[in-house]
Design an enzyme around this catalytic site. Structure first.
Site, PDB file in Angstrom:
ATOM      1  N   HIS A 165       0.885  -1.185   0.000  1.00 53.98           N
ATOM      2  CA  HIS A 165       0.000   0.000   0.000  1.00 53.98           C
ATOM      3  C   HIS A 165       0.907   1.215   0.000  1.00 53.98           C
ATOM      4  O   HIS A 165       1.599   1.489   0.988  1.00 53.98           O
ATOM      5  CB  HIS A 165      -0.923   0.000   1.227  1.00 53.98           C
ATOM      6  CG  HIS A 165      -2.012  -1.028   1.152  1.00 53.98           C
ATOM      7  ND1 HIS A 165      -2.492  -1.696   2.265  1.00 53.98           N
ATOM      8  CD2 HIS A 165      -2.687  -1.536   0.099  1.00 53.98           C
ATOM      9  CE1 HIS A 165      -3.431  -2.551   1.901  1.00 53.98           C
ATOM     10  NE2 HIS A 165      -3.573  -2.483   0.583  1.00 53.98           N
ATOM     11  N   GLU A 170       1.826   3.999   2.736  1.00 59.62           N
ATOM     12  CA  GLU A 170       2.327   3.583   4.044  1.00 59.62           C
ATOM     13  C   GLU A 170       3.850   3.713   4.072  1.00 59.62           C
ATOM     14  O   GLU A 170       4.594   2.748   4.162  1.00 59.62           O
ATOM     15  CB  GLU A 170       1.823   2.173   4.348  1.00 59.62           C
ATOM     16  CG  GLU A 170       0.298   2.125   4.390  1.00 59.62           C
ATOM     17  CD  GLU A 170      -0.331   0.736   4.363  1.00 59.62           C
ATOM     18  OE1 GLU A 170      -1.572   0.670   4.281  1.00 59.62           O
ATOM     19  OE2 GLU A 170       0.410  -0.276   4.429  1.00 59.62           O
ATOM     20  N   ARG A 175      -3.166   4.777  -2.277  1.00 61.96           N
ATOM     21  CA  ARG A 175      -2.978   3.450  -1.635  1.00 61.96           C
ATOM     22  C   ARG A 175      -2.830   2.316  -2.639  1.00 61.96           C
ATOM     23  O   ARG A 175      -2.056   1.370  -2.439  1.00 61.96           O
ATOM     24  CB  ARG A 175      -4.208   3.210  -0.774  1.00 61.96           C
ATOM     25  CG  ARG A 175      -4.462   1.770  -0.329  1.00 61.96           C
ATOM     26  CD  ARG A 175      -5.813   1.651   0.321  1.00 61.96           C
ATOM     27  NE  ARG A 175      -6.259   0.299   0.569  1.00 61.96           N
ATOM     28  CZ  ARG A 175      -6.132  -0.305   1.762  1.00 61.96           C
ATOM     29  NH1 ARG A 175      -5.543   0.304   2.777  1.00 61.96           N
ATOM     30  NH2 ARG A 175      -6.586  -1.518   1.940  1.00 61.96           N
ATOM     31  N   HIS A 185       2.743  -3.621   6.681  1.00 65.04           N
ATOM     32  CA  HIS A 185       1.826  -2.519   6.395  1.00 65.04           C
ATOM     33  C   HIS A 185       1.926  -1.503   7.525  1.00 65.04           C
ATOM     34  O   HIS A 185       2.623  -1.711   8.521  1.00 65.04           O
ATOM     35  CB  HIS A 185       0.379  -3.025   6.378  1.00 65.04           C
ATOM     36  CG  HIS A 185       0.065  -3.971   5.275  1.00 65.04           C
ATOM     37  ND1 HIS A 185      -0.841  -3.680   4.277  1.00 65.04           N
ATOM     38  CD2 HIS A 185       0.526  -5.215   4.985  1.00 65.04           C
ATOM     39  CE1 HIS A 185      -0.928  -4.705   3.445  1.00 65.04           C
ATOM     40  NE2 HIS A 185      -0.121  -5.647   3.845  1.00 65.04           N
ATOM     41  N   GLU A 191       1.217  -4.438  11.090  1.00 65.83           N
ATOM     42  CA  GLU A 191       0.722  -3.076  10.937  1.00 65.83           C
ATOM     43  C   GLU A 191       1.578  -2.220  11.877  1.00 65.83           C
ATOM     44  O   GLU A 191       1.437  -2.303  13.097  1.00 65.83           O
ATOM     45  CB  GLU A 191      -0.760  -2.991  11.347  1.00 65.83           C
ATOM     46  CG  GLU A 191      -1.724  -3.685  10.397  1.00 65.83           C
ATOM     47  CD  GLU A 191      -1.989  -2.859   9.128  1.00 65.83           C
ATOM     48  OE1 GLU A 191      -1.504  -1.712   9.061  1.00 65.83           O
ATOM     49  OE2 GLU A 191      -2.651  -3.390   8.204  1.00 65.83           O
TER      50      GLU A 191
END
Lengths: 93, 310
Positions: free
Chosen positions: B70, B73, B128, B197, B271
């Site tokens: 993405h 990020e 994204r 991510h 994440e």
């Protein structure tokens, strides 16, 4: 380059499944042009959404009308982006 | 531009060109350890590179790490650059890590979505998806982490090309995804697949598209617990861990669901920071601390993979 002046990121705290559902319905209102940074998931799981300046009033009224708590996580997205760019340029020089 | 990876500035964000230059510097400085593979070209024709870290052998068991699927990020690509340098610094210095690289290879894809990443620098910092065009729609791009052949098109992704979670016309429709799928299939001996991510400080394992627990749930949960503890030990950054669907929400077509279904047991998604102050706009001053703490979690998973061959 896309401009984000006046865009805010709201952190929404949903208390129950009904509120999760209510916020999820917001996602479908394409004219609001919402960008969910953290999508609706479950009660207790914060929802972060970038709201364009033109939609901010409507979204806040909607949340308050439904008793859904939120706070402003980022006051102005563009100002953070400007800081980021300045930092990159400074480090390059 | 940096003349060496020692003068490269790790605590700032970089453009695609600067990251690709960094890769070439790292390879040139460590020809015995690092090589650069091109696994394909993006939709707009940019090369897709993977760094291979190997101390010999042939088709050794391997660990895959990817960042930046993405594109907005940015902390993930920046962390990937730092990981690459860390690997070359610690091999031969850190005993635990040296044991890993003496027995396994590491593949690191730093910019998994080059078109989207270039677009975040040129036009829209908050982009994204990929930059592929969808016939019949004026909206652009597919969510590359909804495009894998695992529960593809099920609930937990959108069929609308204008949505940020649009899954694409078909599984692996995105060349950025297909390139990784083909690489993993051709290699055939990848034992851990770690996709990075941001944000929300979570360490997740399959599944995202279904509520059924993975058959190795107990082990994955234990590994995640240890990895999160290692991560938190550095700066106290708090993580939650668990399966995707039970920890956050249903997400279909995700990479680690596909890799787990291929038999790659140690499939995890990170994440990274932040908890709710900056979101995707994490200040550059947090790049190195974020990368350092994440590295401790990666080490935990890599050691477990080494010590538990399957």
């Amino acid at each position: 380059k896309e401009d984000f002046v006046g865009h805010q990121v709201l952190r929404i705290s949903v208390a129950d499944e009904a509120q999760v559902q209510t916020v999820t319905e917001l996602e479908d209102l394409e004219h609001l042009q919402l960008d969910f940074w953290r999508g609706p998931a479950r009660p207790g799981f914060p929802i972060d959404v970038r709201v364009p300046f033109s939609s901010i009033q409507a979204v806040k009224v909607f949340l308050e009308a439904h008793g859904i708590r939120y706070r402003i996580m980022i006051e102005d997205v563009q100002s953070l982006l400007d800081e980021e760019q300045e930092q990159m340029l400074a480090s390059q020089s | 531009r940096a003349r060496s990876t020692s003068t490269f500035n790790y605590d700032t964000y970089h453009t695609l060109e600067e990251i690709y230059d960094f890769m070439d510097l790292l390879v040139a400085e460590n020809p015995q350890l690092v090589s650069k593979l091109q696994i394909g070209n993006s939709y707009e024709g940019r090369p897709i590179y993977v760094l291979k870290f190997s101390t010999g052998g042939s088709n050794r068991p391997a660990i895959w790490i990817d960042t930046g699927i993405h594109s907005r990020e940015w902390i993930t690509q920046a962390s990937g650059v730092w990981f690459a340098k860390k690997i070359t610094e610690d091999y031969g210095q850190d005993a635990a890590f040296t044991a890993i690289l003496d027995n396994m290879d590491i593949f690191l894809e730093i910019v998994t979505n080059p078109d989207g990443f270039a677009y975040t620098h040129s036009k829209n910092r908050l982009w994204r998806k990929t930059r592929s065009l969808t016939s019949g729609s004026f909206c652009v791009g597919v969510d590359a982490n909804r495009n894998w052949d695992a529960g593809f098109g099920m609930s937990g992704a959108s069929s609308s090309p204008c949505s940020e979670t649009y899954h694409g016309k078909s599984a692996n429709s995105e060349v950025e995804v297909k390139s990784v799928v083909d690489f993993v299939n051709d290699h055939g001996n990848i034992k851990a697949f770690l996709s990075i991510h941001s944000y929300s400080q979570l360490l997740l394992y399959p599944y995202g598209y279904k509520t059924e627990s993975p058959s190795d749930k107990d082990e994955l949960d234990q590994v995640a617990k240890s990895a999160v503890a290692a991560l938190s030990s550095l700066y106290g950054t708090e993580y939650k861990y668990g399966s995707i669907i039970t920890t956050i929400y249903q997400a279909s077509g995700g990479s680690i669901d596909w890799t787990y279904n291929q038999g790659i047991k140690y499939s995890f998604t990170f994440e990274l920071r932040d908890t709710g102050r900056y979101g995707f706009l994490l200040p550059a001053s947090q790049i190195i601390p974020t990368a350092q703490e994440t590295w401790l979690a990666l080490l935990t998973i890599m050691e477990h993979t080494l010590n538990n061959p399957y």
